[in-house]
Enzyme design. Structure first.
Site, mmCIF file in Angstrom:
data_model
loop_
_atom_site.group_PDB
_atom_site.id
_atom_site.type_symbol
_atom_site.label_atom_id
_atom_site.label_comp_id
_atom_site.label_asym_id
_atom_site.label_seq_id
_atom_site.Cartn_x
_atom_site.Cartn_y
_atom_site.Cartn_z
ATOM 1 N N LEU A 85 0.871 -1.178 -0.021
ATOM 2 C CA LEU A 85 -0.046 -0.086 -0.108
ATOM 3 C C LEU A 85 0.825 1.115 0.027
ATOM 4 O O LEU A 85 2.044 1.486 0.761
ATOM 5 C CB LEU A 85 -0.989 -0.026 1.240
ATOM 6 C CG LEU A 85 -2.219 -1.122 1.270
ATOM 7 C CD1 LEU A 85 -2.747 -1.341 2.489
ATOM 8 C CD2 LEU A 85 -3.125 -0.770 0.072
ATOM 9 N N ASN A 99 -2.582 -7.010 8.883
ATOM 10 C CA ASN A 99 -2.100 -7.853 7.865
ATOM 11 C C ASN A 99 -1.951 -9.036 8.485
ATOM 12 O O ASN A 99 -1.399 -9.121 9.955
ATOM 13 C CB ASN A 99 -0.961 -7.278 6.964
ATOM 14 C CG ASN A 99 -0.485 -8.360 5.892
ATOM 15 O OD1 ASN A 99 -1.634 -9.113 5.294
ATOM 16 N ND2 ASN A 99 0.787 -8.607 5.692
ATOM 17 N N HIS A 101 -0.036 -12.794 8.223
ATOM 18 C CA HIS A 101 1.247 -13.306 7.389
ATOM 19 C C HIS A 101 1.509 -14.736 7.760
ATOM 20 O O HIS A 101 1.653 -14.880 9.163
ATOM 21 C CB HIS A 101 2.357 -12.436 7.371
ATOM 22 C CG HIS A 101 3.558 -12.661 6.518
ATOM 23 N ND1 HIS A 101 3.778 -12.455 5.447
ATOM 24 C CD2 HIS A 101 4.739 -13.298 6.868
ATOM 25 C CE1 HIS A 101 4.729 -12.937 4.919
ATOM 26 N NE2 HIS A 101 5.325 -13.631 5.828
ATOM 27 N N ASP A 133 2.544 -0.760 7.339
ATOM 28 C CA ASP A 133 3.365 0.303 6.953
ATOM 29 C C ASP A 133 3.663 0.174 5.482
ATOM 30 O O ASP A 133 3.237 -0.678 4.743
ATOM 31 C CB ASP A 133 4.300 0.940 7.975
ATOM 32 C CG ASP A 133 5.502 -0.251 7.948
ATOM 33 O OD1 ASP A 133 5.558 -1.241 7.108
ATOM 34 O OD2 ASP A 133 6.529 -0.386 8.694
HETATM 35 C C1 GRF Z 1 -2.770 -16.394 3.855
HETATM 36 O O1 GRF Z 1 -1.766 -17.526 4.333
HETATM 37 C C2 GRF Z 1 -2.200 -14.896 4.134
HETATM 38 O O2 GRF Z 1 -1.512 -15.207 5.721
HETATM 39 C C3 GRF Z 1 -1.244 -14.526 3.354
HETATM 40 O O3 GRF Z 1 -2.045 -14.743 2.075
HETATM 41 C C4 GRF Z 1 -2.868 -15.943 2.252
HETATM 42 C C5 GRF Z 1 -4.281 -15.697 1.790
HETATM 43 O O4 GRF Z 1 -5.302 -16.598 1.994
HETATM 44 N N1 GRF Z 1 -0.949 -13.168 3.448
HETATM 45 P P1 GRF Z 1 -6.484 -16.263 1.822
HETATM 46 O O5 GRF Z 1 -6.977 -15.780 0.606
HETATM 47 O O6 GRF Z 1 -7.220 -15.690 3.017
HETATM 48 O O7 GRF Z 1 -7.332 -17.869 1.750
#
Ligand code: GRF
Length: 177
Positions: A85, A99, A101, A133
């Site tokens: 972003l 987010n 991750h 960020d």
């Molecule tokens: C997840 O593993 C998330 O941690 C990462 O991308 C994936 C997205 O999966 N950033 P979904 O589209 O929510 O099924």
């Protein structure tokens, strides 16, 4: 009210919806994201903001932020959103963008966190929920949970299960702040 940014399958969006959180708008950078189908099935307004339709990333982000604001969004969740972003978006929602991750950040940032953990041969990886960020998965960590790599056949599934529990819990807490 929560706005969710997506690029793919949308299983984390589904977890937020299933938790009964007030998701009021879903924005994607890709019009083929399955997450958009999930949003429409849940009756949540959804729209695509493709880079192809804008002069640059900043302009796209500004238009997307304005659309979210029109829907009364105060908290933004990145749930598998695969673009960084830019400032015009970040400045509209200071400290209100999170987010999810699939690693224990700062280990394995970026789009291949699970493959990178496997290649590095670590015993443990995990899930991080963090503020967003301008960097690549660099914002303040809000919550982490470790997940053992073995058995590898089920690693992805186990990581997703943790994401689907942790993300709604953290978002719920942030709603109260
Ligand atoms: C997840 O593993 C998330 O941690 C990462 O991308 C994936 C997205 O999966 N950033 P979904 O589209 O929510 O099924």
């Amino acid at each position: 009210m929560i706005g969710v940014l997506v690029s793919g399958n949308g299983s984390n969006l589904q977890a937020l919806l299933d938790a009964g959180l007030p998701v009021s708008a879903v924005a994607s950078n890709r019009n083929d994201a399955h997450a958009l189908v999930r949003a429409r099935e849940a009756g949540v307004p959804a729209a695509t903001f493709s880079l192809d339709c804008h002069a640059d990333r900043e302009e796209r982000d500004l238009v997307m932020a304005t659309w979210l604001e029109k829907h009364g969004i105060e908290l933004v969740v990145l749930a598998g959103y695969m673009h960084l972003l830019t400032k015009p978006f970040l400045d509209r929602f200071p400290d209100r963008i999170v987010n999810v991750h699939p690693s224990l950040l700062p280990q394995f940032p970026g789009g291949h966190a699970i493959e990178d953990a496997l290649a590095a041969g670590v015993e443990t990886t995990g899930v991080t929920i963090h503020l967003v960020d301008e960097g690549l998965d660099t914002g303040t960590v809000l919550r982490q949970e470790a997940v053992p790599l073995d058995p590898r056949e089920t690693l992805e599934e186990r990581l997703h299960a943790v994401e689907h529990r942790l993300l709604p819990a953290v978002v719920h807490e942030m709603m109260a702040m």
